[in-house]
Design a protein around this motif. Structure first.
Motif, PDB file in Angstrom:
ATOM      1  N   LYS A  11       7.123  36.221  23.319  1.00 19.86           N
ATOM      2  CA  LYS A  11       8.288  35.860  23.849  1.00 19.86           C
ATOM      3  C   LYS A  11       8.457  34.553  24.695  1.00 19.86           C
ATOM      4  O   LYS A  11       9.434  33.916  24.683  1.00 19.86           O
ATOM      5  CB  LYS A  11       8.871  37.026  24.602  1.00 19.86           C
ATOM      6  N   ARG A  12       7.342  34.350  25.168  1.00 16.82           N
ATOM      7  CA  ARG A  12       7.259  33.304  26.342  1.00 16.82           C
ATOM      8  C   ARG A  12       6.784  31.855  25.564  1.00 16.82           C
ATOM      9  O   ARG A  12       6.602  30.882  26.311  1.00 16.82           O
ATOM     10  CB  ARG A  12       6.576  33.629  27.408  1.00 16.82           C
ATOM     11  N   PHE A  13       5.682  32.091  24.629  1.00 14.77           N
ATOM     12  CA  PHE A  13       4.900  30.891  24.022  1.00 14.77           C
ATOM     13  C   PHE A  13       5.034  30.804  22.842  1.00 14.77           C
ATOM     14  O   PHE A  13       5.229  31.860  22.049  1.00 14.77           O
ATOM     15  CB  PHE A  13       3.678  31.341  24.829  1.00 14.77           C
ATOM     16  N   THR A  14       4.742  29.580  22.400  1.00 16.24           N
ATOM     17  CA  THR A  14       4.415  29.455  20.770  1.00 16.24           C
ATOM     18  C   THR A  14       3.137  29.795  20.390  1.00 16.24           C
ATOM     19  O   THR A  14       2.100  29.250  21.162  1.00 16.24           O
ATOM     20  CB  THR A  14       4.643  28.034  20.384  1.00 16.24           C
ATOM     21  N   ILE A  15       2.661  30.996  19.942  1.00  7.85           N
ATOM     22  CA  ILE A  15       1.431  31.316  19.579  1.00  7.85           C
ATOM     23  C   ILE A  15       1.180  30.791  17.907  1.00  7.85           C
ATOM     24  O   ILE A  15       1.820  31.430  17.301  1.00  7.85           O
ATOM     25  CB  ILE A  15       1.022  32.670  19.580  1.00  7.85           C
ATOM     26  N   LYS A  16      -0.142  30.139  17.852  1.00  2.30           N
ATOM     27  CA  LYS A  16      -0.169  29.746  16.368  1.00  2.30           C
ATOM     28  C   LYS A  16      -1.071  30.721  15.600  1.00  2.30           C
ATOM     29  O   LYS A  16      -0.879  30.861  14.290  1.00  2.30           O
ATOM     30  CB  LYS A  16      -0.846  28.398  16.379  1.00  2.30           C
ATOM     31  N   GLY A  17      -1.809  31.382  16.344  1.00  2.00           N
ATOM     32  CA  GLY A  17      -2.606  32.320  15.479  1.00  2.00           C
ATOM     33  C   GLY A  17      -3.279  33.459  16.359  1.00  2.00           C
ATOM     34  O   GLY A  17      -3.509  33.165  17.591  1.00  2.00           O
ATOM     35  N   MET A  18      -3.561  34.476  15.981  1.00  2.00           N
ATOM     36  CA  MET A  18      -4.167  35.625  16.788  1.00  2.00           C
ATOM     37  C   MET A  18      -5.278  36.171  15.829  1.00  2.00           C
ATOM     38  O   MET A  18      -5.290  36.345  14.793  1.00  2.00           O
ATOM     39  CB  MET A  18      -3.303  36.560  17.254  1.00  2.00           C
ATOM     40  N   ILE A  31      -0.412  43.639  15.492  1.00  2.00           N
ATOM     41  CA  ILE A  31       0.003  42.839  16.182  1.00  2.00           C
ATOM     42  C   ILE A  31      -0.141  41.239  16.194  1.00  2.00           C
ATOM     43  O   ILE A  31       0.299  40.388  16.518  1.00  2.00           O
ATOM     44  CB  ILE A  31       0.003  43.509  17.881  1.00  2.00           C
ATOM     45  N   VAL A  32      -1.469  41.326  15.523  1.00  2.00           N
ATOM     46  CA  VAL A  32      -2.033  39.735  15.533  1.00  2.00           C
ATOM     47  C   VAL A  32      -1.242  39.022  14.429  1.00  2.00           C
ATOM     48  O   VAL A  32      -1.276  37.816  14.399  1.00  2.00           O
ATOM     49  CB  VAL A  32      -3.589  39.504  15.180  1.00  2.00           C
ATOM     50  N   CYS A  33      -0.470  39.431  13.656  1.00  2.00           N
ATOM     51  CA  CYS A  33       0.548  38.762  12.984  1.00  2.00           C
ATOM     52  C   CYS A  33       1.960  38.530  13.312  1.00  2.00           C
ATOM     53  O   CYS A  33       2.736  38.065  12.776  1.00  2.00           O
ATOM     54  CB  CYS A  33       0.506  38.907  11.521  1.00  2.00           C
ATOM     55  N   GLY A  34       2.145  38.937  14.921  1.00  2.00           N
ATOM     56  CA  GLY A  34       3.359  39.062  15.306  1.00  2.00           C
ATOM     57  C   GLY A  34       4.152  40.421  15.076  1.00  2.00           C
ATOM     58  O   GLY A  34       5.433  40.429  15.418  1.00  2.00           O
ATOM     59  N   ARG A  53       8.899  34.586  12.035  1.00  2.00           N
ATOM     60  CA  ARG A  53       8.290  34.451  13.024  1.00  2.00           C
ATOM     61  C   ARG A  53       6.772  34.872  13.019  1.00  2.00           C
ATOM     62  O   ARG A  53       6.175  35.329  13.946  1.00  2.00           O
ATOM     63  CB  ARG A  53       9.012  35.702  13.997  1.00  2.00           C
ATOM     64  N   MET A  54       6.456  35.255  11.818  1.00  2.00           N
ATOM     65  CA  MET A  54       5.153  35.748  11.305  1.00  2.00           C
ATOM     66  C   MET A  54       3.976  34.746  11.825  1.00  2.00           C
ATOM     67  O   MET A  54       3.980  33.411  11.888  1.00  2.00           O
ATOM     68  CB  MET A  54       4.634  35.797   9.890  1.00  2.00           C
ATOM     69  N   VAL A  55       2.952  35.137  12.619  1.00  2.00           N
ATOM     70  CA  VAL A  55       1.867  34.391  13.135  1.00  2.00           C
ATOM     71  C   VAL A  55       1.054  34.254  12.218  1.00  2.00           C
ATOM     72  O   VAL A  55       0.234  35.503  11.797  1.00  2.00           O
ATOM     73  CB  VAL A  55       1.479  34.861  14.493  1.00  2.00           C
ATOM     74  N   ASP A  56       0.487  33.472  11.603  1.00  2.00           N
ATOM     75  CA  ASP A  56      -0.267  33.173  10.243  1.00  2.00           C
ATOM     76  C   ASP A  56      -1.708  32.236  10.465  1.00  2.00           C
ATOM     77  O   ASP A  56      -2.520  32.145   9.528  1.00  2.00           O
ATOM     78  CB  ASP A  56       0.271  33.137   9.061  1.00  2.00           C
ATOM     79  N   GLY A  57      -1.595  31.507  11.643  1.00  2.00           N
ATOM     80  CA  GLY A  57      -2.776  30.478  11.680  1.00  2.00           C
ATOM     81  C   GLY A  57      -2.486  29.098  11.083  1.00  2.00           C
ATOM     82  O   GLY A  57      -3.239  28.358  11.211  1.00  2.00           O
ATOM     83  N   ARG A  58      -1.707  28.658  10.262  1.00  2.00           N
ATOM     84  CA  ARG A  58      -1.523  28.096   9.460  1.00  2.00           C
ATOM     85  C   ARG A  58      -1.303  26.769  10.156  1.00  2.00           C
ATOM     86  O   ARG A  58      -1.573  25.482   9.719  1.00  2.00           O
ATOM     87  CB  ARG A  58      -0.432  27.888   8.573  1.00  2.00           C
ATOM     88  N   SER A  59      -0.684  26.568  11.580  1.00  2.00           N
ATOM     89  CA  SER A  59      -0.345  25.415  12.322  1.00  2.00           C
ATOM     90  C   SER A  59      -1.460  25.282  13.131  1.00  2.00           C
ATOM     91  O   SER A  59      -1.405  24.372  14.220  1.00  2.00           O
ATOM     92  CB  SER A  59       0.873  25.750  12.976  1.00  2.00           C
ATOM     93  N   ILE A  60      -2.571  25.925  13.327  1.00  2.00           N
ATOM     94  CA  ILE A  60      -3.496  25.686  14.307  1.00  2.00           C
ATOM     95  C   ILE A  60      -4.412  24.350  13.755  1.00  2.00           C
ATOM     96  O   ILE A  60      -4.492  23.986  12.663  1.00  2.00           O
ATOM     97  CB  ILE A  60      -4.680  27.016  14.216  1.00  2.00           C
ATOM     98  N   ARG A  61      -4.623  23.427  15.050  1.00  2.00           N
ATOM     99  CA  ARG A  61      -5.021  22.207  14.788  1.00  2.00           C
ATOM    100  C   ARG A  61      -6.256  22.203  15.824  1.00  2.00           C
ATOM    101  O   ARG A  61      -6.335  22.747  17.020  1.00  2.00           O
ATOM    102  CB  ARG A  61      -4.104  21.166  15.119  1.00  2.00           C
ATOM    103  N   PRO A  62      -7.224  21.221  15.687  1.00  2.00           N
ATOM    104  CA  PRO A  62      -8.429  20.797  16.615  1.00  2.00           C
ATOM    105  C   PRO A  62      -7.815  20.467  17.982  1.00  2.00           C
ATOM    106  O   PRO A  62      -6.533  19.575  17.930  1.00  2.00           O
ATOM    107  CB  PRO A  62      -9.016  19.705  15.902  1.00  2.00           C
ATOM    108  N   GLY A  63      -8.255  21.089  18.966  1.00  2.00           N
ATOM    109  CA  GLY A  63      -7.541  20.906  20.165  1.00  2.00           C
ATOM    110  C   GLY A  63      -6.694  21.835  20.575  1.00  2.00           C
ATOM    111  O   GLY A  63      -6.415  21.846  21.880  1.00  2.00           O
ATOM    112  N   ASP A  64      -6.334  22.527  20.026  1.00  2.00           N
ATOM    113  CA  ASP A  64      -5.292  23.826  20.474  1.00  2.00           C
ATOM    114  C   ASP A  64      -6.226  24.655  21.243  1.00  2.00           C
ATOM    115  O   ASP A  64      -7.571  24.749  21.316  1.00  2.00           O
ATOM    116  CB  ASP A  64      -4.931  24.645  19.472  1.00  2.00           C
ATOM    117  N   LEU A  65      -5.560  25.045  22.328  1.00  2.00           N
ATOM    118  CA  LEU A  65      -6.148  26.220  23.336  1.00  2.00           C
ATOM    119  C   LEU A  65      -6.416  27.486  22.786  1.00  2.00           C
ATOM    120  O   LEU A  65      -5.725  27.963  22.210  1.00  2.00           O
ATOM    121  CB  LEU A  65      -4.962  26.237  24.693  1.00  2.00           C
TER     122      LEU A  65
END
Length: 190
Positions: A174-181, A31-34, A103-115
């Motif tokens: 479905k509800r949020f943009t998730i950048k990485g898990m 699930i962590v890759c979506g 739609r794959m969640v791969d962490g590439r768009s994670i940036r400093p300051g992300d929640l």
């Protein structure tokens, strides 16, 4: 696999929760890759297969598949005389999931300051059981006697099934943009 948590199940003679753990170890990684889990296959091996134990294991696996939204489509059961101590067994599992590449969640768009958000676990996640078993044994706590500070028996605490995060994560996707898990099965978030 479930690791040495199986030794707790064997000692407590409670085998229906480690099947949930087995599925959790697979679907929580998927699930962590979506990806949405589709199906699961199991492997149960023992020196001598005990029908009641195998039934409990499969009951747990089926419950894990229900929670993870996937089908148990088959597996292997092996009786390997001389390979395992009497009463001992091993479990392994394999799953397949699907996600569209875009739609794959791969962490590439994670940036400093992300929640960063952590989802609460149900307890130990089938990791760290060698240490946990040693701590309970060193404290000489009886496995089946209620401990006031725990409000449970050590066996109940240690056999709490691993939480399956699939439903909540699919809803969040479905509800949020998730950048990485990450499925962190030991140690938490440092």
């Amino acid at each position: 696999g479930v690791g040495t948590k199986l030794l707790v199940a064997i000692r407590a003679r409670k085998h229906d929760t480690v099947g949930i753990d087995l599925v959790a170890m697979v679907v929580n990684d998927l699930i962590v890759c979506g990806a949405r889990p589709l199906f699961f296959l199991d492997y149960i091996a023992a020196g001598v297969l005990e029908p009641g134990v195998v039934e409990d294991l499969i009951t747990g696996i089926l419950e894990g598949c229900r929670q993870g939204g996937c089908a148990l489509v088959g597996g292997e059961t092996a009786e390997l005389a001389g390979m395992y101590a009497p009463g001992h067994y091993d479990l392994a599992g394999f799953g397949v999931a699907v996600v569209e590449q875009r739609r794959m969640v791969d962490g590439r768009s994670i940036r400093p300051g992300d929640l960063v958000i952590g989802l609460e676990s149900s307890g130990l996640h089938s990791n760290g059981y060698t240490l946990a078993r040693a701590a309970f044994e060193r404290a000489a706590l009886p496995w089946s006697r209620r401990v006031r500070e725990l409000d449970a028996t050590p066996a109940q605490v240690l056999l709490e099934p691993t939480r399956i995060y699939v439903p909540v994560v699919l809803d969040l996707l479905k509800r949020f943009t998730i950048k990485g898990m990450a499925n962190i099965t030991g140690g938490g978030l440092p």
